[in-house]
Design an enzyme around this catalytic site. Structure first.
Site, PDB file in Angstrom:
ATOM      1  N   PHE A   1       0.724  -0.854   0.023  1.00 23.74           N
ATOM      2  CA  PHE A   1       0.111  -0.221  -0.099  1.00 23.74           C
ATOM      3  C   PHE A   1       0.653   1.349  -0.174  1.00 23.74           C
ATOM      4  CE2 PHE A   1      -2.813   3.011   2.104  1.00 23.74           C
ATOM      5  CZ  PHE A   1      -4.363   2.675   1.416  1.00 23.74           C
TER       6      PHE A   1
ATOM      7  N   ARG B   1     -12.629  -3.608  -7.135  1.00 18.22           N
ATOM      8  CA  ARG B   1     -12.370  -4.468  -5.740  1.00 18.22           C
ATOM      9  C   ARG B   1     -13.760  -4.746  -5.446  1.00 18.22           C
ATOM     10  NH1 ARG B   1      -8.845  -1.790  -1.211  1.00 18.22           N
ATOM     11  NH2 ARG B   1      -9.999  -0.840  -1.621  1.00 18.22           N
TER      12      ARG B   1
ATOM     13  N   ASP C   1       2.208  -6.054   8.060  1.00 16.69           N
ATOM     14  CA  ASP C   1       1.185  -5.620   8.264  1.00 16.69           C
ATOM     15  C   ASP C   1      -0.415  -5.628   7.469  1.00 16.69           C
ATOM     16  OD1 ASP C   1      -1.119  -3.699   7.501  1.00 16.69           O
ATOM     17  OD2 ASP C   1       0.078  -1.911   6.178  1.00 16.69           O
TER      18      ASP C   1
ATOM     19  N   TYR D   1     -10.643  -1.185  10.981  1.00 14.44           N
ATOM     20  CA  TYR D   1     -11.724  -0.109  10.430  1.00 14.44           C
ATOM     21  C   TYR D   1     -12.544  -1.054   8.876  1.00 14.44           C
ATOM     22  CZ  TYR D   1      -8.389   2.069   7.426  1.00 14.44           C
ATOM     23  OH  TYR D   1      -7.109   2.973   7.226  1.00 14.44           O
ATOM     24  N   LYS D   2     -11.315  -2.002   8.367  1.00 12.07           N
ATOM     25  CA  LYS D   2     -12.113  -2.940   7.763  1.00 12.07           C
ATOM     26  C   LYS D   2     -12.276  -4.061   8.288  1.00 12.07           C
ATOM     27  CE  LYS D   2      -8.017  -0.638   5.267  1.00 12.07           C
ATOM     28  NZ  LYS D   2      -6.811  -0.614   4.763  1.00 12.07           N
TER      29      LYS D   2
HETATM   30  C1  LIG Z   1      -5.774   0.862   4.759  1.00  5.00           C
HETATM   31  C2  LIG Z   1      -4.166   0.563   4.751  1.00  5.00           C
HETATM   32  C3  LIG Z   1      -3.182   1.258   5.215  1.00  5.00           C
HETATM   33  C4  LIG Z   1      -4.485   2.932   5.599  1.00  5.00           C
HETATM   34  O1  LIG Z   1      -3.654   3.775   6.990  1.00  5.00           O
HETATM   35  P1  LIG Z   1      -4.037   4.468   7.876  1.00  5.00           P
HETATM   36  O2  LIG Z   1      -2.917   5.164   8.433  1.00  5.00           O
HETATM   37  O3  LIG Z   1      -4.987   3.976   8.719  1.00  5.00           O
HETATM   38  O4  LIG Z   1      -4.891   5.440   6.901  1.00  5.00           O
HETATM   39  C5  LIG Z   1      -2.294   1.360   5.053  1.00  5.00           C
HETATM   40  N1  LIG Z   1      -1.621   0.322   4.779  1.00  5.00           N
HETATM   41  C6  LIG Z   1      -2.367  -0.949   4.100  1.00  5.00           C
HETATM   42  C7  LIG Z   1      -1.795  -1.888   3.729  1.00  5.00           C
HETATM   43  C8  LIG Z   1      -3.851  -0.585   3.924  1.00  5.00           C
HETATM   44  O5  LIG Z   1      -4.400  -1.496   3.315  1.00  5.00           O
END
Ligand SMILES: *Cc1c(COP(=O)(O)O)cnc(C)c1O
Length: 397
Positions: free
Chosen positions: A113, A356, A184, A209-210
């Site tokens: 990400f 997605r 992660d 939150y996911k």
């Molecule tokens: C959703 C996601 C994030 C989001 O990071 P935030 O700091 O919560 O906005 C970061 N890394 C990955 C791999 C994600 O899927």
């Protein structure tokens, strides 16, 4: 066996909507609304500042960390909540790098990400010690874990494609060459069985939150392996990670174990919603969730392969090689997703051309998958996406 009709009843889902975006934002758990209302009235409203002690607000990051730790195979007492995932990535990577002072390479992959890569870039620049962020193709990660590598920083499940890394194998490979791992779990926690302890992961982070349904802006979590917990130096040395925050000592001394990874004042309203959301796991078994997710994702891919030839499936067909989402590549993906949403099927879009769809057995079953396929066929075969209003890009896609 998990009763998925019972877990579905725990969510407040709008009528007429098939929600296939729980991989991005989990829906509202019914209990969260009541619990947040009560917390506001009885705790914030009546207790005021005494709520930090009386209602146990200050202990929530550890208490909820404990519950999330159970979902990711963490040893008790080694997971804590707070901040955003971007911050937790930074913190974990900074601490990990200090533990491998002689090496200069952080290894990641091009499917990570962007914020994880951005945070690493910013950190390495601030360190100013000549570190290199080496980004390789996902399939080349194993072969790239060499003795030059200080830290392997990976996201287990690729946010764009749904491809899943073999966490145990890559962690073992890193350990064998003396590198540390930062995993992660943004698209793993709440989606599939994770075993950070069994895999021997050094650090793990993720968001709530996911697939954990904590609500927009719910705090992230961080895990540090027990063998490192009392040795790591937290790069973000905030007062709530201090050994004695209320001593108001001018000098920083890290707190015990994972508590030192706390930074500042915890988000109590968000954690109240998250606590309610986590209750669903008292009724659900992660192995059942994983098995059902494999079925639902396969059913969706089979339907797409049979009837939507214009859509290219980028998610691995082997269930053990994917997470809990299906990604489809389509040149007009953005407009097609807007058309789907207009017809009651909510997924999302990731540039440049990925549609997605998240499949979350806690509240999605076979009838929703079939319903979504029916609408997808209509949108694609009938070119329902080919309208100007579906091509206007919003800020969040
Ligand atoms: C959703 C996601 C994030 C989001 O990071 P935030 O700091 O919560 O906005 C970061 N890394 C990955 C791999 C994600 O899927």
């Amino acid at each position: 066996m998990t009763d998925f009709a019972a877990t579905k009843a725990m969510f407040d889902l709008p009528d007429g909507v098939i929600y296939l975006d729980g991989n991005s934002l989990g829906p509202l758990p019914r209990a969260a609304r009541r619990r947040v209302d009560e917390m506001i009235a009885r705790e914030w409203g009546e207790m005021l500042i005494t709520g930090w002690n009386k209602a146990g607000w200050m202990a929530m990051p550890m208490r909820l960390g404990e519950r999330i730790g159970r979902l990711i195979g963490a040893e008790p007492g080694h997971t804590v909540l707070g901040d955003t995932l971007s911050i937790k990535v930074y913190q974990a990577l900074a601490s990990a790098l200090e533990m491998v002072p002689g090496r200069r390479v952080v290894l990641s992959d091009s499917g990570n990400f962007p914020t994880d890569l951005y945070m690493a870039q910013g950190l390495l620049e601030s360190l100013g010690r000549g570190h290199e962020l080496r980004v390789v193709a996902p399939g080349d990660v194993a072969a790239s874990i060499t003795e030059e590598v200080a830290v392997v920083m990976l996201t287990e499940v690729d946010y764009a494609t749904g491809r899943k890394h073999d966490m145990a194998a890559l962690t073992a490979r890193a350990r064998a060459v003396g590198a540390l791992t930062v995993w992660d779990l943004a698209h793993s926690a709440g989606a599939l069985p994770v075993d950070v302890s069994g895999a021997g992961a050094d650090f793990a982070v993720g968001c709530t939150y996911k697939y954990l349904n904590g609500g927009p802006g719910a705090p992230a979590f961080i895990y540090v392996a027990p063998r490192h917990a009392d040795r790591v130096r937290p790069a973000l040395s905030g007062w709530l990670g201090h050994e004695a925050p209320f001593a108001f000592d001018p000098d920083y001394r890290p707190g015990a174990g994972i508590e030192r990874m706390r930074v500042g004042t915890p988000p109590v309203l968000q954690m109240t919603a998250l606590a309610a959301a986590l209750d669903v796991w008292d009724m659900a078994d992660m192995a059942d969730v994983r098995a059902k997710s494999a079925e639902l994702t396969e059913m969706f891919m089979a339907g797409v392969a049979a009837d939507c030839r214009d859509l290219h499936i980028v998610t691995p067909r082997r269930p053990e090689a994917r997470g809990s989402q299906v990604s489809l590549r389509f040149e007009h993906g953005y407009a097609a997703m807007q058309a789907l949403i207009a017809h009651g099927v909510i997924g999302d879009f990731r540039a440049p051309d990925i549609m997605r769809f998240g499949f979350t057995p806690l509240y999605i079953g076979e009838s929703e998958v079939q319903g979504a396929l029916t609408i997808l066929r209509e949108v694609i075969a009938g070119r329902l996406w080919d309208r100007p209003e579906f091509k206007v890009r919003s800020a969040v896609t």
